[in-house]
Design an enzyme around this catalytic site. Structure first.
Site, PDB file in Angstrom:
ATOM      1  N   TYR A 150       0.873  -1.180   0.000  1.00 31.14           N
ATOM      2  CA  TYR A 150       0.000   0.000   0.000  1.00 31.14           C
ATOM      3  C   TYR A 150       0.910   1.230   0.000  1.00 31.14           C
ATOM      4  CZ  TYR A 150      -3.877  -3.093   1.430  1.00 31.14           C
ATOM      5  OH  TYR A 150      -4.823  -4.080   1.509  1.00 31.14           O
ATOM      6  N   ARG A 151       1.672   1.382  -1.038  1.00 27.70           N
ATOM      7  CA  ARG A 151       2.677   2.444  -1.116  1.00 27.70           C
ATOM      8  C   ARG A 151       2.099   3.800  -0.741  1.00 27.70           C
ATOM      9  NH1 ARG A 151       8.186   1.161  -1.616  1.00 27.70           N
ATOM     10  NH2 ARG A 151       8.424  -0.569  -3.074  1.00 27.70           N
TER      11      ARG A 151
END
Length: 543
Positions: A484-485
């Site tokens: 989940y950059r």
């Protein structure tokens, strides 16, 4: 049943957003010096029957824009002002990958590696520095060996293709990975690989037994030749920090011929707060075959115009029968009030379809729909992540509901842990978020308005909510999930403080595993050729 997951949660493959693509002033034409120099270098380094001009694209090549945009899964990163690559290489074979690495290094070109494009911040295809893209989407071969219960999957394959190819060979085998069919194998697995069977079988990386990688010297290595340190690193540490992953060999897992899916919704007026309190007690501790995701989002009730409330949706997969799960939850989760008529008993591959697009079963779609890559289709979005280690009390939940209603059009996804996740050591892979965590939170906002003002507005909302949630989540560090950059938690500018900058986000993504990753990175790529805005840095003495 309504849409359970993609809700713009794990994937952003939706409606085509038309955008204009401007060519950067620095961009070369096919006849330019850089393009020709790179092409000549690649010819010398590959043994290819395909004309290399068919797989190497410059911005003035007619198909450049479509090749670039096909695998951009976030329209926020597909605007006229978004920096564009100098060159795109769409590798067809291993030697194309090896040659691209060597030539990019020789010509001092910043290399970005893309497999599916679902990285929420676009670090595989966007950079403020001049760069080229090595796009892996053509390397999508999948070999399934049911006798030995393994499969070898090239990183350009999508999860939908993996699930479909397994189903072709066996109706009682599957693989624990994400719920969105268009996710690329490369980024998904190398970052951990999170899905709805993790409580039974762990993450994707917990079921990887071999891999192939092209290193900084252009060599192709497998588990034996790369060594256990590097093999450890590319199972959750992000492959793009260490080389170019070509394929993963995965262990298949057993699934019943019939599984159960359900979705139950409650609003605040229907006692959703009590339901969420009980969910926190049950979801991480119940039978490990049961995964109950919780979606929380502000909504407008149909009966009262203008009013706002919060809806809690429990979306579940149970690796067993409806009768069994109804009995289990009747005892453990009575506030859910689950009835057999709320459940659907389907095959595992149908459950995959439902999680990806619940309406597919209503339409009678066949599993072949999982092969649709949904090219050049995306919405605007932003994601953040958190981990919860102590149940959020009722008083805290009521404050959260007020904040959600105030911010509007933003929501949470709670993903429960427990089961297998509590049994695997935090340093077994680079992914450290195991025992001690009750659930993971995804902060999620998606919008359609292409204006910069809209983007600024929604991005600010995510920051406000993230700040608000600080008292309820993990601390020292406030942990985050690599896949989940989120560039808000830190970026690397690769100056003299590169290691210190890397520690900021690295400690959040990898906790105590960060230092081992740095040592491995320094050993295999001391000049930091493979890098991105949140890659693993090298030790200060090597920077």
């Amino acid at each position: 049943m309504a849409k359970p997951t993609c809700f713009a949660i794990l994937c952003a493959a939706f409606v085509l957003i038309s955008v204009s693509t401007s060519l950067a002033a620095r961009a070369p034409s096919p006849n330019s010096s850089l393009y020709n120099t790179f092409l000549q270098c690649l010819k010398q380094r590959t043994n290819s029957s395909t004309p290399l001009s068919n797989i190497v694209f410059a911005p003035t090549t007619p198909s450049f824009s479509s090749v670039l945009q096909n695998y951009i899964r976030n329209s926020r990163l597909n605007t006229s002002s978004t920096p564009k690559p100098l060159i795109i290489v769409t590798a067809l074979q291993q030697s194309h990958v090896q040659g691209t690495v060597i030539c990019a290094k020789t010509l001092n070109l910043h290399l970005k590696i893309r497999s599916g494009g679902h990285d929420y911040e676009g670090i595989s295809y966007v950079s403020s520095d001049p760069f080229i893209i090595l796009d892996m989407f053509n390397l999508r071969n999948i070999t399934v060996d049911i006798k030995n219960e393994v499969a070898t999957v090239q990183v350009g394959a999508t999860l939908g293709e993996v699930y479909y190819r397994i189903w072709e060979k066996s109706k009682v085998h599957g693989f624990p990975a994400g719920v969105c069919s268009t996710l690329g194998v490369g980024g998904h697995i190398s970052g951990g690989g999170y899905g709805n069977m993790l409580r039974k079988y762990g993450l994707s990386v917990d079921n990887v037994i071999d891999a192939q990688i092209v290193d900084v010297k252009g060599r192709t290595l497998n588990r034996k030749s790369m060594g256990e340190d590097l093999f450890w690193a590319i199972r959750g540490g992000g492959g793009a920090s260490f080389g170019v992953i070509l394929s993963y060999t995965i262990k298949l897992v057993s699934v019943p011929q019939t599984v159960t899916i359900f979705r139950v919704e409650r609003t605040l007026e229907q006692n959703a707060t009590d339901l969420v309190v009980q969910w926190q007690q049950v979801a991480p501790t119940t039978e490990e075959r049961l995964f109950m995701r919780l979606l929380l989002q502000p909504v407008t009730p149909k009966v009262v115009k203008g009013a706002k409330t919060v809806r809690a949706s429990v979306v579940a997969l149970f690796l067993g029968s409806a009768d069994e799960v109804v009995t289990i939850l009747g005892k453990e989760f009575p506030l859910l009030g689950l009835k057999k008529e709320d459940c659907s008993q389907v095959s595992w591959i149908q459950s995959v379809q439902w999680w990806n697009d619940d309406e597919s079963l209503q339409r009678g779609d066949k599993p072949e729909t999982l092969l649709n890559r949904k090219l050049n289709s995306a919405k605007f979005g932003k994601r953040k992540s958190d981990y919860v280690q102590k149940p959020i009390p009722r008083e805290g939940l009521e404050l959260i509901w007020k904040k959600l209603i105030q911010l509007e059009k933003i929501g949470f996804v709670f993903n429960p842990y427990g089961g297998k996740m509590s049994q695997i050591a935090s340093d077994a892979t680079p992914f450290p978020h195991r025992a001690g965590n009750l659930f993971k939170i995804q902060h999620s906002v998606t919008w359609d308005d292409p204006s910069p003002a809209a983007a600024q507005n929604f991005l600010q909302r995510t920051k406000v909510l993230y700040s608000f949630m600080a008292p309820f989540v993990s601390q020292n560090p406030r942990s985050a999930f690599l896949n989940y950059r989120d560039l808000d938690i830190g970026i690397n500018t690769f100056g003299k403080n590169s290691f210190q900058e890397g520690q900021v986000y690295g400690s959040k993504y990898f906790n105590n595993n960060f230092n081992r990753l740095v040592k491995i990175k320094t050993a295999v790529d001391p000049d930091n050729f493979f890098r991105n805005e949140q890659s693993i840095p090298v030790l200060p003495s090597k920077a």
